[in-house]
Design a protein around this motif. Sequence first.
Motif, PDB file in Angstrom:
ATOM      1  N   LEU A 169      11.925 -28.456  24.189  1.00  0.00           N
ATOM      2  CA  LEU A 169      10.620 -28.026  23.658  1.00  0.00           C
ATOM      3  C   LEU A 169      10.700 -26.602  23.116  1.00  0.00           C
ATOM      4  CD1 LEU A 169       7.702 -28.913  26.069  1.00  0.00           C
ATOM      5  CD2 LEU A 169       7.754 -29.249  23.595  1.00  0.00           C
ATOM      6  N   GLY A 170      11.296 -25.739  23.908  1.00  0.00           N
ATOM      7  CA  GLY A 170      11.378 -24.340  23.501  1.00  0.00           C
ATOM      8  C   GLY A 170      12.219 -24.163  22.247  1.00  0.00           C
ATOM      9  N   GLU A 171      13.339 -24.904  22.181  1.00  0.00           N
ATOM     10  CA  GLU A 171      14.254 -24.696  21.058  1.00  0.00           C
ATOM     11  C   GLU A 171      13.850 -25.464  19.812  1.00  0.00           C
ATOM     12  OE1 GLU A 171      18.267 -25.482  22.307  1.00  0.00           O
ATOM     13  OE2 GLU A 171      18.063 -24.130  24.017  1.00  0.00           O
ATOM     14  N   ARG A 172      13.320 -26.686  20.003  1.00  0.00           N
ATOM     15  CA  ARG A 172      13.067 -27.533  18.834  1.00  0.00           C
ATOM     16  C   ARG A 172      11.582 -27.790  18.586  1.00  0.00           C
ATOM     17  NH1 ARG A 172      18.168 -29.823  17.864  1.00  0.00           N
ATOM     18  NH2 ARG A 172      19.433 -29.627  19.739  1.00  0.00           N
ATOM     19  N   GLY A 173      10.768 -27.661  19.622  1.00  0.00           N
ATOM     20  CA  GLY A 173       9.336 -27.913  19.460  1.00  0.00           C
ATOM     21  C   GLY A 173       9.008 -29.387  19.650  1.00  0.00           C
ATOM     22  N   TYR A 174       7.736 -29.652  19.728  1.00  0.00           N
ATOM     23  CA  TYR A 174       7.247 -30.986  20.025  1.00  0.00           C
ATOM     24  C   TYR A 174       7.679 -32.023  18.993  1.00  0.00           C
ATOM     25  CZ  TYR A 174       3.884 -34.774  20.555  1.00  0.00           C
ATOM     26  OH  TYR A 174       3.313 -35.995  20.687  1.00  0.00           O
ATOM     27  N   ASP A 175       7.647 -31.641  17.719  1.00  0.00           N
ATOM     28  CA  ASP A 175       7.900 -32.634  16.666  1.00  0.00           C
ATOM     29  C   ASP A 175       9.299 -33.224  16.715  1.00  0.00           C
ATOM     30  OD1 ASP A 175       5.384 -32.506  15.715  1.00  0.00           O
ATOM     31  OD2 ASP A 175       5.827 -31.024  14.168  1.00  0.00           O
ATOM     32  N   GLU A 176      10.225 -32.454  17.237  1.00  0.00           N
ATOM     33  CA  GLU A 176      11.619 -32.901  17.244  1.00  0.00           C
ATOM     34  C   GLU A 176      12.012 -33.532  18.582  1.00  0.00           C
ATOM     35  OE1 GLU A 176      13.707 -32.272  14.497  1.00  0.00           O
ATOM     36  OE2 GLU A 176      11.865 -31.577  13.506  1.00  0.00           O
ATOM     37  N   LEU A 177      11.055 -33.607  19.456  1.00  0.00           N
ATOM     38  CA  LEU A 177      11.358 -34.058  20.813  1.00  0.00           C
ATOM     39  C   LEU A 177      11.660 -35.556  20.842  1.00  0.00           C
ATOM     40  CD1 LEU A 177      11.212 -32.383  23.417  1.00  0.00           C
ATOM     41  CD2 LEU A 177       8.910 -33.268  23.769  1.00  0.00           C
ATOM     42  N   THR A 178      12.794 -35.919  21.452  1.00  0.00           N
ATOM     43  CA  THR A 178      13.082 -37.335  21.658  1.00  0.00           C
ATOM     44  C   THR A 178      13.597 -37.542  23.077  1.00  0.00           C
ATOM     45  OG1 THR A 178      15.397 -37.174  21.013  1.00  0.00           O
ATOM     46  CG2 THR A 178      13.816 -37.625  19.238  1.00  0.00           C
ATOM     47  N   LEU A 179      13.371 -38.732  23.611  1.00  0.00           N
ATOM     48  CA  LEU A 179      13.871 -39.035  24.947  1.00  0.00           C
ATOM     49  C   LEU A 179      15.399 -38.999  24.973  1.00  0.00           C
ATOM     50  CD1 LEU A 179      10.962 -39.751  25.654  1.00  0.00           C
ATOM     51  CD2 LEU A 179      11.842 -41.711  26.945  1.00  0.00           C
ATOM     52  N   ASP A 180      16.005 -39.448  23.885  1.00  0.00           N
ATOM     53  CA  ASP A 180      17.472 -39.445  23.833  1.00  0.00           C
ATOM     54  C   ASP A 180      18.031 -38.034  23.977  1.00  0.00           C
ATOM     55  OD1 ASP A 180      17.388 -42.135  23.568  1.00  0.00           O
ATOM     56  OD2 ASP A 180      18.005 -42.204  21.464  1.00  0.00           O
ATOM     57  N   ALA A 181      17.438 -37.101  23.248  1.00  0.00           N
ATOM     58  CA  ALA A 181      17.948 -35.723  23.302  1.00  0.00           C
ATOM     59  C   ALA A 181      17.738 -35.126  24.695  1.00  0.00           C
ATOM     60  CB  ALA A 181      17.252 -34.863  22.242  1.00  0.00           C
ATOM     61  N   VAL A 182      16.592 -35.429  25.294  1.00  0.00           N
ATOM     62  CA  VAL A 182      16.321 -34.905  26.638  1.00  0.00           C
ATOM     63  C   VAL A 182      17.307 -35.507  27.634  1.00  0.00           C
ATOM     64  CG1 VAL A 182      14.626 -34.880  28.521  1.00  0.00           C
ATOM     65  CG2 VAL A 182      13.887 -34.381  26.178  1.00  0.00           C
ATOM     66  N   ALA A 183      17.544 -36.820  27.513  1.00  0.00           N
ATOM     67  CA  ALA A 183      18.477 -37.479  28.436  1.00  0.00           C
ATOM     68  C   ALA A 183      19.884 -36.901  28.291  1.00  0.00           C
ATOM     69  CB  ALA A 183      18.481 -38.991  28.173  1.00  0.00           C
ATOM     70  N   ALA A 184      20.298 -36.731  27.036  1.00  0.00           N
ATOM     71  CA  ALA A 184      21.646 -36.203  26.793  1.00  0.00           C
ATOM     72  C   ALA A 184      21.778 -34.798  27.364  1.00  0.00           C
ATOM     73  CB  ALA A 184      21.941 -36.203  25.290  1.00  0.00           C
ATOM     74  N   ARG A 185      20.781 -33.972  27.135  1.00  0.00           N
ATOM     75  CA  ARG A 185      20.829 -32.591  27.617  1.00  0.00           C
ATOM     76  C   ARG A 185      20.803 -32.545  29.144  1.00  0.00           C
ATOM     77  NH1 ARG A 185      18.451 -28.047  24.200  1.00  0.00           N
ATOM     78  NH2 ARG A 185      19.192 -26.238  25.337  1.00  0.00           N
ATOM     79  N   ALA A 186      20.041 -33.460  29.728  1.00  0.00           N
ATOM     80  CA  ALA A 186      19.928 -33.478  31.190  1.00  0.00           C
ATOM     81  C   ALA A 186      21.171 -34.080  31.839  1.00  0.00           C
ATOM     82  CB  ALA A 186      18.695 -34.285  31.599  1.00  0.00           C
ATOM     83  N   GLY A 187      21.985 -34.792  31.052  1.00  0.00           N
ATOM     84  CA  GLY A 187      23.122 -35.494  31.641  1.00  0.00           C
ATOM     85  C   GLY A 187      22.668 -36.665  32.500  1.00  0.00           C
ATOM     86  N   VAL A 188      21.585 -37.301  32.076  1.00  0.00           N
ATOM     87  CA  VAL A 188      21.020 -38.423  32.825  1.00  0.00           C
ATOM     88  C   VAL A 188      21.057 -39.643  31.908  1.00  0.00           C
ATOM     89  CG1 VAL A 188      18.840 -39.313  33.795  1.00  0.00           C
ATOM     90  CG2 VAL A 188      19.552 -36.965  34.271  1.00  0.00           C
ATOM     91  N   HIS A 189      21.286 -40.822  32.485  1.00  0.00           N
ATOM     92  CA  HIS A 189      21.329 -42.043  31.673  1.00  0.00           C
ATOM     93  C   HIS A 189      20.059 -42.238  30.871  1.00  0.00           C
ATOM     94  CE1 HIS A 189      24.921 -44.345  32.051  1.00  0.00           C
ATOM     95  NE2 HIS A 189      24.997 -44.114  33.362  1.00  0.00           N
ATOM     96  N   ARG A 190      20.201 -42.573  29.587  1.00  0.00           N
ATOM     97  CA  ARG A 190      19.041 -42.893  28.743  1.00  0.00           C
ATOM     98  C   ARG A 190      18.141 -43.920  29.427  1.00  0.00           C
ATOM     99  NH1 ARG A 190      19.982 -46.107  24.473  1.00  0.00           N
ATOM    100  NH2 ARG A 190      18.093 -45.459  23.434  1.00  0.00           N
TER     101      ARG A 190
END
Lengths: 219, 219
Positions: free
Chosen positions: A41-62
């Motif tokens: 959110l901080g780096e890309r903002g709401y518009d660019e937010l995807t579950l895939d990117a969050v999962a990848a960054r968190a190191g958690v299974h999609r």
Amino acid sequence: MTPPTEQTGENSAVPPPVRRRPGGRTSRTRAQVLDALRAELGERGYDELTLDAVAARAGVHRATVYRRWRDVGGLLADLFEATRDDDWQPQDTGSLQGDLAALNHENQAALTAQPSIAAALVAASFRSEEAARGVRRLWEDRYARCEVIVSRAVLRGELPPHTDARQLLVAATAPLYHHLILLRTPPDPGLPDRAARTAVLAAAAGAFATPPPTGGAPA
Amino acid sequence: MTPPTEQTGENSAVPPPVRRRPGGRTSRTRAQVLDALRAELGERGYDELTLDAVAARAGVHRATVYRRWRDVGGLLADLFEATRDDDWQPQDTGSLQGDLAALNHENQAALTAQPSIAAALVAASFRSEEAARGVRRLWEDRYARCEVIVSRAVLRGELPPHTDARQLLVAATAPLYHHLILLRTPPDPGLPDRAARTAVLAAAAGAFATPPPTGGAPA
């Protein structure tokens, strides 16, 4: 008080650690995902937010992220819930003006952090009704927690007992949000103290006095 | 003062007529297109805005609209320019508190109009860098025009000569924007007057006093 971040109350400019509840893997996963969400959110903002990117960054299974949070709205709702669950309290500096200034400094730091999760969430509230609801509840929660600033000042004799705490708090904090979020002027290092002082002067002149409650019939 | 609408200064809750410059068909076309743009913005918001819809609503050829305004950004930029070109001035009620209250009432009416073009433009400023720039310049323009409120109060002897006009104006107006745009609380009919009175009390207590200019060497 800036609502939209999880804050420790110590130094909100430094991204605070997620408060980890006891509970093992599930709560660790949640903490990882919410940390990743804040960073995205901080780096890309709401518009660019995807579950895939969050999962990848968190190191958690999609699949885990999709199952538990479903979509971006579900992630945001959980972030707001985590923030409301934190133990943030306004600083107790010993004076009304000091407390309000500390609050403003904390808000200014949160809103000007690079990246600012607080600013990203305010922006998201103009994009999504779900985010708007979350931000609204969070402001309400934060202002309610800040009312202790006013009750402490009443106890110290700095304010009359019948003072409208919310009006005083909004007067003290609104100019800073107005400048940083709406007018988008560069941060003014003197503003947190000045806005606090203005509210204290207005309070001393009776600006936030409410009529004493009328003595109703005993219950 | 609410920046993002073209206002007459009389009653900003009623969509004001576009000021038509002499100039025949071109300026009539511009007025029609900007009227249609305001209506589309107010009813549908920035995200749904298209040149085709604006052209259809304006009853102007698509090709004309595409040629002259190119895209949504071009339309918005022209709307901001038209608004900065208007002859809006804050009301002169004869007292500082009256002037500030009138300004707040006007802003509250503009922000709570259904639909509110002002609110739509603020929302757009979180979606588009072009809209953000336009809104920023418009705020600046409106606050600059409002400084006459403070200079009139100084002339009447209501304020000391060395008063920071901008700080006073922000203190008087920020709580209303804070409630309506950020906290999204329902409009409070008492807030315009209360916020004006708070700023006047703070001003009387010296909150916005600036040090008198030091007597420099003669030029």
